[in-house]
Design an enzyme around this catalytic site. Structure first.
Site, PDB file in Angstrom:
ATOM      1  N   TYR A 169     -15.800  30.759  23.340  1.00  0.00           N
ATOM      2  CA  TYR A 169     -15.854  32.170  23.717  1.00  0.00           C
ATOM      3  C   TYR A 169     -14.534  32.614  24.316  1.00  0.00           C
ATOM      4  O   TYR A 169     -13.650  31.790  24.612  1.00  0.00           O
ATOM      5  CB  TYR A 169     -17.002  32.416  24.704  1.00  0.00           C
ATOM      6  CG  TYR A 169     -16.742  31.927  26.122  1.00  0.00           C
ATOM      7  CD1 TYR A 169     -16.745  30.566  26.421  1.00  0.00           C
ATOM      8  CD2 TYR A 169     -16.466  32.824  27.149  1.00  0.00           C
ATOM      9  CE1 TYR A 169     -16.502  30.120  27.710  1.00  0.00           C
ATOM     10  CE2 TYR A 169     -16.226  32.387  28.443  1.00  0.00           C
ATOM     11  CZ  TYR A 169     -16.244  31.036  28.720  1.00  0.00           C
ATOM     12  OH  TYR A 169     -16.003  30.595  29.999  1.00  0.00           O
ATOM     13  N   LYS A 213     -12.136  26.406  25.400  1.00  0.00           N
ATOM     14  CA  LYS A 213     -13.010  27.389  26.055  1.00  0.00           C
ATOM     15  C   LYS A 213     -14.388  27.360  25.400  1.00  0.00           C
ATOM     16  O   LYS A 213     -14.782  28.279  24.672  1.00  0.00           O
ATOM     17  CB  LYS A 213     -12.381  28.786  26.043  1.00  0.00           C
ATOM     18  CG  LYS A 213     -12.963  29.710  27.113  1.00  0.00           C
ATOM     19  CD  LYS A 213     -12.044  30.877  27.396  1.00  0.00           C
ATOM     20  CE  LYS A 213     -12.665  31.933  28.292  1.00  0.00           C
ATOM     21  NZ  LYS A 213     -13.050  31.477  29.626  1.00  0.00           N
ATOM     22  N   GLU A 251      -9.410  23.263  38.811  1.00  0.00           N
ATOM     23  CA  GLU A 251      -9.464  24.720  38.728  1.00  0.00           C
ATOM     24  C   GLU A 251     -10.795  25.172  39.288  1.00  0.00           C
ATOM     25  O   GLU A 251     -11.597  24.359  39.742  1.00  0.00           O
ATOM     26  CB  GLU A 251      -9.302  25.184  37.273  1.00  0.00           C
ATOM     27  CG  GLU A 251     -10.401  24.682  36.352  1.00  0.00           C
ATOM     28  CD  GLU A 251     -10.226  25.125  34.903  1.00  0.00           C
ATOM     29  OE1 GLU A 251      -9.609  26.163  34.647  1.00  0.00           O
ATOM     30  OE2 GLU A 251     -10.749  24.409  34.018  1.00  0.00           O
ATOM     31  N   LEU A 295      -8.453  24.962  31.844  1.00  0.00           N
ATOM     32  CA  LEU A 295      -8.267  25.999  30.840  1.00  0.00           C
ATOM     33  C   LEU A 295      -6.909  26.651  31.098  1.00  0.00           C
ATOM     34  O   LEU A 295      -6.580  26.981  32.233  1.00  0.00           O
ATOM     35  CB  LEU A 295      -9.371  27.055  30.963  1.00  0.00           C
ATOM     36  CG  LEU A 295      -9.287  28.140  29.890  1.00  0.00           C
ATOM     37  CD1 LEU A 295      -9.734  27.588  28.540  1.00  0.00           C
ATOM     38  CD2 LEU A 295     -10.135  29.339  30.266  1.00  0.00           C
TER      39      LEU A 295
HETATM   40  N1  PDD Z   1     -13.350  32.582  32.847  1.00  0.00           N
HETATM   41  N2  PDD Z   1     -10.760  28.427  34.102  1.00  0.00           N
HETATM   42  C1  PDD Z   1     -12.036  28.574  33.718  1.00  0.00           C
HETATM   43  C2  PDD Z   1     -12.941  27.392  33.782  1.00  0.00           C
HETATM   44  C3  PDD Z   1     -12.502  29.824  33.274  1.00  0.00           C
HETATM   45  O1  PDD Z   1     -13.770  29.965  32.875  1.00  0.00           O
HETATM   46  C4  PDD Z   1     -11.603  30.926  33.255  1.00  0.00           C
HETATM   47  C5  PDD Z   1     -12.014  32.281  32.763  1.00  0.00           C
HETATM   48  C6  PDD Z   1     -10.278  30.719  33.667  1.00  0.00           C
HETATM   49  C7  PDD Z   1      -9.256  31.813  33.659  1.00  0.00           C
HETATM   50  O2  PDD Z   1      -8.839  32.121  32.349  1.00  0.00           O
HETATM   51  P1  PDD Z   1      -8.339  33.587  31.959  1.00  0.00           P
HETATM   52  O3  PDD Z   1      -7.287  33.940  32.932  1.00  0.00           O
HETATM   53  O4  PDD Z   1      -7.831  33.436  30.600  1.00  0.00           O
HETATM   54  O5  PDD Z   1      -9.529  34.482  32.067  1.00  0.00           O
HETATM   55  C8  PDD Z   1      -9.895  29.453  34.078  1.00  0.00           C
HETATM   56  C9  PDD Z   1     -13.843  33.781  32.209  1.00  0.00           C
HETATM   57  C10 PDD Z   1     -13.307  35.028  32.782  1.00  0.00           C
HETATM   58  C11 PDD Z   1     -15.359  33.729  32.160  1.00  0.00           C
HETATM   59  O6  PDD Z   1     -15.845  32.661  31.816  1.00  0.00           O
HETATM   60  O7  PDD Z   1     -16.026  34.723  32.394  1.00  0.00           O
END
Ligand code: PDD
Length: 285
Positions: free
Chosen positions: A33, A149, A182, A207
């Site tokens: 996703y 992801k 993270e 990620l």
């Molecule tokens: N989450 N690490 C994890 C485990 C995440 O699920 C996310 C983002 C990030 C940050 O990635 P980005 O800056 O590309 O959004 C880091 C999204 C927002 C979610 O699952 O809703």
């Protein structure tokens, strides 16, 4: 207003939007996703999010069910039909529908795709940023490829719930060596007492956040030095500032870790500056 979801080629009323019981996303979490921020009805960093989507799909050998140009139209149309000005658009692609069998389904099985969009309360997010968030730390229990992801998010779900039950907004996951990987749904950052901006390198253990990349660009543009290296929980608790980044939250200052105040216990100036400047370094489509 009634919400609309895009499901395998059709825009459906949200309440009737369904996938098949034998969708591999449902049965095996066999899918990936993306979440893009929507700001003033435009997508933030679509290009980088789509590049990461293609990478995640490639790592799992799932096909892209439509060209990226067509997917871009669907993303924008879903935002438009839901009248989202500020919020998020979500896309999920799974390996498709097939009789339950762990190994890949027969060649020719079409991947499933769902796109949804919803508004977020910008004023509420600003209030949160003004107050800062609490995080807790937990042992890392995810698989060895969080760089993909994947919708397989059970450890993240449990971590987020544990945070909520502890009165915190995010959980930072800690690897076997005591280093923060993270957050459950965000990347983790600290600014040490010496002023060093630190975030973990984007290897297989985290990620590679798009918002993380934007913040690195913002730091570089300002001539502010940063280091991509792992940091420990003890280092984070002794930090001058801490913050998280994610598409749905941009930059949120962290004001406590496991109940220990970070710095003076208020949002740090650099985190707030990065939040303000963020969209100057993002791409809009
Ligand atoms: N989450 N690490 C994890 C485990 C995440 O699920 C996310 C983002 C990030 C940050 O990635 P980005 O800056 O590309 O959004 C880091 C999204 C927002 C979610 O699952 O809703």
């Amino acid at each position: 207003m009634s919400r609309i979801a895009y499901v395998n080629g059709r825009y459906r009323p949200h309440r009737d939007a369904r996938v098949h019981v034998e969708d591999r996303g449902y049965q095996f979490a066999d899918g990936v996703y993306e979440v893009c921020e929507v700001r003033e009805a435009r997508l933030v960093d679509e290009r980088r999010h789509m590049a990461r989507l293609v990478r995640s799909l490639g790592e799992l050998r799932i096909g892209l069910p439509m060209p990226l140009s067509a997917l871009s139209v669907v993303l924008h149309e879903t935002v438009r039909r839901n009248r989202v000005r500020n919020g998020i658009v979500y896309v999920e692609i799974t390996r498709g529908v097939a009789r339950r069998d762990f190994a890949f389904p027969p060649p020719g099985t079409t991947p499933s795709i769902v796109v949804t969009a919803r508004s977020l309360d910008s004023a509420k997010a600003e209030n949160t940023a003004a107050e800062g968030i609490a995080v807790i730390t937990l042992a890392e229990t995810r698989w060895a490829r969080p760089d993909i992801k994947s919708v397989s998010l059970l450890p993240n779900v449990l971590a987020k719930q544990a945070a909520r039950e502890a009165g915190a907004r995010e959980a930072w996951l800690v690897d076997a060596h005591g280093f923060v990987t993270e957050g459950a749904s965000s990347n983790a950052w600290i600014i040490t007492a010496g002023g060093e901006v630190v975030t973990r390198p984007a290897d297989h253990s985290i990620l590679s956040g798009i918002s993380r990349a934007v913040v690195l660009d913002a730091l570089a543009a300002k001539g502010l030095p940063f280091t991509e290296r792992p940091f420990t929980v003890a280092e984070a608790k002794a930090a001058r500032e801490a913050f998280i980044t994610a598409a749905s939250q941009i930059v949120q200052p962290v004001v406590s870790i496991d109940g220990t105040p970070v710095g003076d216990g208020r949002p740090g100036p650099l985190a707030l500056m990065l939040r303000r400047e963020f969209h100057r370094h993002a791409e809009f489509t």
